[in-house]
Design a protein around this motif. Structure first.
Motif, PDB file in Angstrom:
ATOM      1  N   CYS A  41       0.850  -1.189   0.000  1.00 56.98           N
ATOM      2  CA  CYS A  41       0.000   0.000   0.000  1.00 56.98           C
ATOM      3  C   CYS A  41       0.886   1.240   0.000  1.00 56.98           C
ATOM      4  O   CYS A  41       1.689   1.446   0.918  1.00 56.98           O
ATOM      5  CB  CYS A  41      -0.901  -0.011   1.241  1.00 56.98           C
ATOM      6  SG  CYS A  41      -2.051   1.371   1.328  1.00 56.98           S
ATOM      7  N   SER A  44      -8.282   3.836   2.517  1.00 51.41           N
ATOM      8  CA  SER A  44      -7.248   2.798   2.499  1.00 51.41           C
ATOM      9  C   SER A  44      -7.521   1.732   3.555  1.00 51.41           C
ATOM     10  O   SER A  44      -7.289   0.543   3.327  1.00 51.41           O
ATOM     11  CB  SER A  44      -5.867   3.422   2.733  1.00 51.41           C
ATOM     12  OG  SER A  44      -5.523   4.303   1.684  1.00 51.41           O
ATOM     13  N   THR A  65      -7.861  -2.140   2.194  1.00 50.11           N
ATOM     14  CA  THR A  65      -6.610  -2.879   2.344  1.00 50.11           C
ATOM     15  C   THR A  65      -6.597  -3.549   3.716  1.00 50.11           C
ATOM     16  O   THR A  65      -7.504  -3.351   4.534  1.00 50.11           O
ATOM     17  CB  THR A  65      -5.382  -1.951   2.232  1.00 50.11           C
ATOM     18  OG1 THR A  65      -5.240  -1.186   3.442  1.00 50.11           O
ATOM     19  CG2 THR A  65      -5.503  -1.004   1.048  1.00 50.11           C
ATOM     20  N   SER A  66      -5.537  -4.307   3.957  1.00 51.40           N
ATOM     21  CA  SER A  66      -5.398  -4.964   5.258  1.00 51.40           C
ATOM     22  C   SER A  66      -4.566  -4.138   6.235  1.00 51.40           C
ATOM     23  O   SER A  66      -4.228  -4.621   7.321  1.00 51.40           O
ATOM     24  CB  SER A  66      -4.757  -6.349   5.086  1.00 51.40           C
ATOM     25  OG  SER A  66      -3.432  -6.233   4.599  1.00 51.40           O
ATOM     26  N   VAL A 118      -3.795  -0.925  -4.007  1.00 52.22           N
ATOM     27  CA  VAL A 118      -4.335  -2.255  -3.738  1.00 52.22           C
ATOM     28  C   VAL A 118      -5.696  -2.426  -4.399  1.00 52.22           C
ATOM     29  O   VAL A 118      -6.586  -1.584  -4.247  1.00 52.22           O
ATOM     30  CB  VAL A 118      -4.438  -2.484  -2.217  1.00 52.22           C
ATOM     31  CG1 VAL A 118      -5.093  -3.825  -1.913  1.00 52.22           C
ATOM     32  CG2 VAL A 118      -3.041  -2.414  -1.581  1.00 52.22           C
ATOM     33  N   VAL A 132      -8.492  -7.217  -1.003  1.00 48.65           N
ATOM     34  CA  VAL A 132      -7.877  -8.029   0.047  1.00 48.65           C
ATOM     35  C   VAL A 132      -8.225  -9.497  -0.191  1.00 48.65           C
ATOM     36  O   VAL A 132      -9.397  -9.856  -0.314  1.00 48.65           O
ATOM     37  CB  VAL A 132      -8.364  -7.593   1.442  1.00 48.65           C
ATOM     38  CG1 VAL A 132      -7.758  -8.474   2.525  1.00 48.65           C
ATOM     39  CG2 VAL A 132      -7.995  -6.135   1.692  1.00 48.65           C
ATOM     40  N   ASP A 167       0.868  -8.394  -0.768  1.00 44.17           N
ATOM     41  CA  ASP A 167       1.476  -7.621   0.324  1.00 44.17           C
ATOM     42  C   ASP A 167       2.747  -6.919  -0.140  1.00 44.17           C
ATOM     43  O   ASP A 167       3.748  -6.858   0.590  1.00 44.17           O
ATOM     44  CB  ASP A 167       1.761  -8.513   1.532  1.00 44.17           C
ATOM     45  CG  ASP A 167       0.574  -8.610   2.487  1.00 44.17           C
ATOM     46  OD1 ASP A 167      -0.405  -7.873   2.284  1.00 44.17           O
ATOM     47  OD2 ASP A 167       0.627  -9.416   3.432  1.00 44.17           O
ATOM     48  N   ASN A 189      -2.947  -8.042   1.000  1.00 46.89           N
ATOM     49  CA  ASN A 189      -3.251  -7.059  -0.030  1.00 46.89           C
ATOM     50  C   ASN A 189      -2.860  -7.600  -1.396  1.00 46.89           C
ATOM     51  O   ASN A 189      -1.757  -8.121  -1.569  1.00 46.89           O
ATOM     52  CB  ASN A 189      -2.485  -5.760   0.236  1.00 46.89           C
ATOM     53  CG  ASN A 189      -2.962  -5.054   1.487  1.00 46.89           C
ATOM     54  OD1 ASN A 189      -4.154  -5.042   1.782  1.00 46.89           O
ATOM     55  ND2 ASN A 189      -2.041  -4.464   2.217  1.00 46.89           N
ATOM     56  N   GLU A 236      -2.599  -6.708  -5.612  1.00 39.30           N
ATOM     57  CA  GLU A 236      -2.647  -5.754  -6.718  1.00 39.30           C
ATOM     58  C   GLU A 236      -2.403  -6.502  -8.017  1.00 39.30           C
ATOM     59  O   GLU A 236      -1.368  -7.150  -8.177  1.00 39.30           O
ATOM     60  CB  GLU A 236      -1.592  -4.649  -6.561  1.00 39.30           C
ATOM     61  CG  GLU A 236      -1.637  -3.643  -7.710  1.00 39.30           C
ATOM     62  CD  GLU A 236      -0.524  -2.602  -7.649  1.00 39.30           C
ATOM     63  OE1 GLU A 236      -0.133  -2.097  -8.731  1.00 39.30           O
ATOM     64  OE2 GLU A 236      -0.044  -2.296  -6.541  1.00 39.30           O
TER      65      GLU A 236
END
Length: 208
Positions: free
Chosen positions: A46, A66, A70-71, A102, A105, A141, A180, A182
């Motif tokens: 992130c 965010s 996200t985590s 991201v 999740v 991540d 996370n 992407e």
């Protein structure tokens, strides 16, 4: 922009909870070298902005958007996090193009150890599987990894070599952990071009 090659494992030093955000303080050293206020550092994939920094501590403000997508909001004091500075023009692109934005999740489903590597199965959010292909790129991540098998149910697998297991949080993630994800930005741009009608319009104009 990032490459997905983790430079350092940092440690969450403090979390200040605000009304609609948190201020995250992380202990690190490598990623602070040559980094100034306002620069970007990816934390578990992130992209966050450096607000304050010292020799071995830096802080970032994480907005509610965010936290929702996200985590990062799952982090606790003492947790390790994957860190990478934004890439510079003279740096080797050792992974792939990572934006630090991201997409969703996911969740670790299972881990299958082997003598020299480990196979990890993950569940992506619904619909994200369309961006995953065998031997394609995925960021987990913040770690640039290659998809081993992309499945129709939005699950996929990646293989982790000892270097990745040791130098990133992927070596500690267990079934049920949130991560996370992407997708490859190129895949997203291709999808937009194919579904927007732009290419069809262009081809029609060129055929006149």
């Amino acid at each position: 922009m990032f490459t997905g090659i983790i430079e350092e494992l940092g440690t969450v030093e403090a979390i200040e909870r605000l009304d609609d955000a948190i201020r995250l303080t992380i202990r690190a050293r490598t990623v602070l070298e040559g980094t100034g206020l306002g620069d970007s550092i990816a934390v578990n994939g992130c992209c966050l902005t450096v607000v304050t920094k010292s020799d071995d501590l830096w802080t970032a403000d994480v907005m509610q958007e965010s936290l929702d997508k996200t985590s990062v909001g799952d982090l606790q004091v003492g947790d390790e996090v994957n860190l990478e500075r934004a890439v510079t023009a003279d740096k080797r692109l050792g992974g792939h193009v990572v934006q630090g934005h991201v997409d969703g999740v996911g969740q670790v489903v299972s881990r299958t150890p082997s003598e020299h590597w480990e196979l990890v199965e993950l569940q992506a959010p619904a619909g994200m599987g369309r961006y995953l292909v065998d031997k394609g790129s995925i960021t987990i991540d913040g770690v640039s990894l290659t998809v081993v098998e992309a499945r129709d149910d939005d699950t996929f697998t990646v293989s982790l070599i000892p270097e990745t297991l040791t130098r990133t949080t992927m070596g500690r993630r267990q079934p049920g952990d949130r991560v996370n994800l992407e997708a490859d930005v190129i895949a997203k741009h291709v999808e937009k071009l194919l579904t927007s009608g732009y290419l069809q319009k262009l081809m029609k104009e060129q055929s006149k």
